[in-house]
Motif scaffolding. Structure first.
Motif, mmCIF file in Angstrom:
data_model
loop_
_atom_site.group_PDB
_atom_site.id
_atom_site.type_symbol
_atom_site.label_atom_id
_atom_site.label_comp_id
_atom_site.label_asym_id
_atom_site.label_seq_id
_atom_site.Cartn_x
_atom_site.Cartn_y
_atom_site.Cartn_z
ATOM 1 N N LEU A 180 56.244 45.242 35.113
ATOM 2 C CA LEU A 180 55.810 44.943 36.468
ATOM 3 C C LEU A 180 54.519 44.148 36.378
ATOM 4 O O LEU A 180 53.683 44.390 35.491
ATOM 5 C CB LEU A 180 55.570 46.229 37.270
ATOM 6 C CG LEU A 180 56.773 47.115 37.570
ATOM 7 C CD1 LEU A 180 56.297 48.448 38.148
ATOM 8 C CD2 LEU A 180 57.715 46.427 38.555
ATOM 9 N N ALA A 181 54.340 43.203 37.310
ATOM 10 C CA ALA A 181 53.128 42.400 37.314
ATOM 11 C C ALA A 181 52.774 42.014 38.742
ATOM 12 O O ALA A 181 53.661 41.872 39.596
ATOM 13 C CB ALA A 181 53.308 41.149 36.450
ATOM 14 N N ALA A 182 51.483 41.852 38.999
ATOM 15 C CA ALA A 182 51.007 41.477 40.328
ATOM 16 C C ALA A 182 49.794 40.575 40.184
ATOM 17 O O ALA A 182 49.004 40.698 39.233
ATOM 18 C CB ALA A 182 50.651 42.710 41.155
ATOM 19 N N ASP A 183 49.639 39.676 41.173
ATOM 20 C CA ASP A 183 48.568 38.688 41.145
ATOM 21 C C ASP A 183 48.206 38.360 42.595
ATOM 22 O O ASP A 183 49.085 37.991 43.391
ATOM 23 C CB ASP A 183 49.057 37.438 40.392
ATOM 24 C CG ASP A 183 48.050 36.294 40.421
ATOM 25 O OD1 ASP A 183 46.900 36.516 40.822
ATOM 26 O OD2 ASP A 183 48.443 35.177 40.038
ATOM 27 N N TYR A 184 46.912 38.491 42.943
ATOM 28 C CA TYR A 184 46.524 38.208 44.334
ATOM 29 C C TYR A 184 45.116 37.616 44.374
ATOM 30 O O TYR A 184 44.216 38.056 43.632
ATOM 31 C CB TYR A 184 46.548 39.475 45.191
ATOM 32 C CG TYR A 184 46.145 39.213 46.626
ATOM 33 C CD1 TYR A 184 47.009 38.554 47.500
ATOM 34 C CD2 TYR A 184 44.884 39.588 47.095
ATOM 35 C CE1 TYR A 184 46.632 38.302 48.809
ATOM 36 C CE2 TYR A 184 44.505 39.337 48.402
ATOM 37 C CZ TYR A 184 45.386 38.687 49.256
ATOM 38 O OH TYR A 184 45.017 38.413 50.550
ATOM 39 N N THR A 185 44.923 36.622 45.250
ATOM 40 C CA THR A 185 43.627 35.984 45.462
ATOM 41 C C THR A 185 43.192 36.202 46.904
ATOM 42 O O THR A 185 43.970 35.954 47.839
ATOM 43 C CB THR A 185 43.697 34.475 45.177
ATOM 44 O OG1 THR A 185 44.119 34.266 43.835
ATOM 45 C CG2 THR A 185 42.332 33.823 45.370
ATOM 46 N N GLY A 186 41.960 36.661 47.114
ATOM 47 C CA GLY A 186 41.436 36.899 48.448
ATOM 48 C C GLY A 186 40.006 36.409 48.577
ATOM 49 O O GLY A 186 39.401 35.920 47.616
#
Length: 698
Positions: A180-186
């Motif tokens: 599983l992998a996740a990537d987020y920019t805020g």
């Protein structure tokens, strides 16, 4: 080494003072338009994109990594000229690169990583947005550089155009692979000047050898602050934990290269001890990147990285053959297929500090466009560990390896290794473009390196000045011939197989090439030939360790790389590599080096359907040919020739919606059993591996 520390402090302070004075002088001045920094984390300081450099350089994008489904980074260059990939097989937790017949240096965000034994960082592929490669000798970029070239991993960071965007990804495949992998920019502010990005992944899978596996947990938060329209600061952090049963892919030549009386060894045979063997590796990283534009073409860049690695490794391995009374190699079949074993053991930590500061001045007029870079870098590495290659355990049997499992392992005699290494470098580079046609590059660098091993009270020290020069002519119709001269300098860290510190490794390389951007075809074609001489290169000692070669090694080669778009939805890649590497003793006798295929060819193509029932489907096929290489001189089958091998890869990607993407990759679809390389041991190439991904990008 106190003087080196003082020199380093003074040098870094001078550059920081110059930068600070100029920043202060700018207070109250009018702010200009925002500058988009497109070279964050890059090792290419001179501003030229890779294909326009007068050397063999390439940038591999995130899209290319995804299309190949690269989850282990030594798979990245399967279709790149100059690379010999996974010469030691598909290791569970180590990336093996050979470029132009030699090892390469690795870096993260433009700063070289510390590498010694099991303290070599294992970089996570999902955390990257690009990979930069320079093929061949290059001391100008990092100072300490291995002969084969440089690989720089650019990690993901918070870009303005990615705010509110991210990705979720699931992975399943053969060898019990799952992930599983996740990537987020805020953003943390309304004006988007303060941004963050969080990248996290978990990946587990079994190795190619029975009972081996590895699980990787990775998390990397980053923070970017646009202090002003001209000044940017990025904080980079990361944590990674790898745990599993390490691979024991060292196999004798009898039963792999040639059949034994009982046939070939099964490719999943584990001559280690999957019950007792274990490894846990933890990596902690924190660093920063700072950039400021003073206007009038003057800018300043500063970067720093702190890395801490804790490693515990215990793994049994078999000797490459049986032995006669005089220690000459004997075929295992002559000894009842019984092989003695030892245990490699490591328990300790490695800490490194690396910093780089430089000023850049860009100047241009009607006939000259010039880039001048002056800088200094410093690195400080420390190893404190129990380390041994020769722990004791029981024998094993080549065709009944389970008799060697769950056996006692004695590593109590492992010595305490304490190593400190430091290196300070000063560099000056200039790149000048005359009359929009001629590009002249010049560089000089001076390094002061020292290494101490405190347990055995050994010390080695070397000061070295490196030079580089290149000339490219940008001819009509996209033809760009070039010539370059470059050097590399490296003082390898650690104790050799002789229990002594290594000698300096110095390479001098000449390269002649042609880069072609055709007007009649969307794509690029490059051709390069090189000659290099290595002194002090590392070579195997026959027992799993390395020593500094007493004889120079001479390498030469020829490479062709073509990346083209035949149409808007049909792409193709061709990579051809010819490499010859041999040592020459004082009597002039030549000996070919092992593990390096003479010829390699890789070709792939992909087609995307844009209408009809197959709309949004992309299919691809790749073919990889591995030519023959040779075994080590003095091994059981001294200088024997390895057979060539050809494998086929398949890929299919389907855009279910613009956000949902499904992809399947199958490498070595025919499950071809082949030997990827031999020195004293032999190593099987990666077996068939199928992987399916489902990603949601928003």
């Amino acid at each position: 080494m106190k003087k080196t520390f003082i020199y380093s402090t003074v040098a870094q302070t001078v550059l920081l003072t110059i930068a600070g004075t100029a920043i202060a002088a700018e207070d109250g001045t009018e702010q200009l338009d925002t500058i988009d920094v497109v070279t964050e984390g890059s090792m290419f300081r001179m501003g030229e994109v890779p294909f326009h450099q007068a050397k063999s350089a390439v940038a591999i994008t995130r899209e290319q990594l995804d299309s190949q489904n690269v989850d282990k980074l030594d798979e990245v260059a399967k279709y790149q000229a100059g690379f010999a990939n996974q010469v030691f097989g598909n290791d569970t937790n180590t990336n093996w690169f050979r470029v132009r017949g030699a090892e390469v240096s690795q870096a993260v965000n433009g700063l070289p990583t510390f590498s010694y034994g099991f303290f070599t960082p294992y970089v996570n592929s999902f955390g990257l947005e690009a990979i930069e490669v320079t093929k061949g000798a290059d001391a100008m970029t990092f100072g300490a550089a291995k002969s084969g070239g440089l690989i720089n991993y650019v990690t993901k960071r918070a870009h303005k155009d990615q705010i509110g965007h991210g990705e979720f990804k699931t992975t399943f495949g053969s060898h019990n692979q799952y992930g599983l992998a996740a990537d987020y920019t805020g953003t943390l502010t309304d004006d988007e000047r303060l941004r963050y990005r969080v990248v996290a992944s978990y990946l587990g899978r079994d190795g190619d050898w029975e009972g081996t596996d590895n699980q990787t947990l990775y998390i990397a938060p980053t923070l970017t602050w646009d202090i002003s329209d001209k000044t940017r600061f990025t904080l980079l952090t990361g944590y990674q934990r790898d745990h599993g049963t390490p691979s024991s892919n060292f196999l004798p030549q009898e039963g792999t290269l040639v059949p034994s009386p009982r046939g070939y060894i099964h490719r999943r045979t584990n001559l280690g001890d999957p019950v007792k063997d274990t490894e846990t590796n933890r990596q902690y990283n924190i660093g920063y990147e700072f950039s400021h534009d003073f206007n009038n073409g003057l800018s300043f860049n500063s970067s720093y990285s702190y890395s801490h690695i804790d490693n515990y490794h215990r793994g049994a391995y078999a000797y490459p053959s049986a032995y006669n009374a005089d220690w000459s190699p004997l075929a295992p079949s002559a000894a009842g297929y019984s092989l003695s074993r030892a245990v490699v053991f490591n328990d300790g930590k490695a800490i490194s500090h690396t910093t780089n500061n430089y000023l850049t001045w860009n100047y241009d007029n009607a006939w000259l466009k010039n880039t001048l870079v002056v800088g200094t870098d410093y690195r400080h590495n420390k190893v404190d560990a129990l380390y041994s290659l020769y722990g004791t355990t029981s024998n094993t049997n080549l065709f009944t390896p389970s008799v060697g499992w769950n056996q006692a392992q004695d590593v109590s005699a492992a010595p305490h290794v304490q190593i400190k290494s430091r290196q300070l470098g000063f560099y000056l580079q200039n790149n000048a473009r005359f009359a929009d046609k001629y590009v002249l590059g010049l560089g000089i660098r001076h390094d002061r390196a020292e290494q101490r091993e405190y347990t055995s009270t050994q010390k080695v020290k070397d000061n070295h000045t490196s030079y580089s020069a290149s000339l490219m002519y940008e001819a009509p119709f996209g033809l760009n011939p070039y010539f370059s001269y470059s050097e590399s300098f490296n003082l390898p860290t650690g104790l050799s197989g002789d229990e002594t510190l290594y000698d300096p490794n110095i390479t001098r390389q000449y390269e002649l090439g042609l880069k072609y951007i055709p007007t009649w075809l969307d794509g690029t074609i490059s051709v390069a030939g090189f000659r290099a001489k290595d002194t002090g290169a590392l070579v195997g000692n026959g027992l799993g360790a390395t020593i500094s070669s007493a004889d120079p090694i001479y390498r030469k080669g020829f490479e062709v790389q073509a990346d083209v778009n035949f149409t808007s939805n049909w792409t193709g890649t061709l990579a051809y590599t010819y490499t010859k590497s041999e040592s020459k003793d004082s009597a002039g006798k030549k000996t070919r080096q092992p593990l390096i295929p003479t010829n390699m060819v890789a070709a792939k193509t992909a087609y995307s359907f844009t209408e009809g029932l197959l709309k949004d489907l992309t299919v691809g096929v790749g073919l990889r040919y591995l030519g023959h290489s040779v075994t080590s001189k003095g091994s059981l089958y001294s200088h024997a020739r390895l057979p060539s091998a050809t494998v086929v890869d398949l890929m299919a990607r389907y855009a279910i919606t613009p956000n949902w993407i499904a992809q399947v990759n199958i490498d070595n679809v025919g499950n071809r059993r082949y030997v990827s390389g031999c020195d004293y041991y032999c190593y099987y190439g990666a077996e068939r591996r199928a992987t399916a991904n489902l990603s949601y990008k928003f």
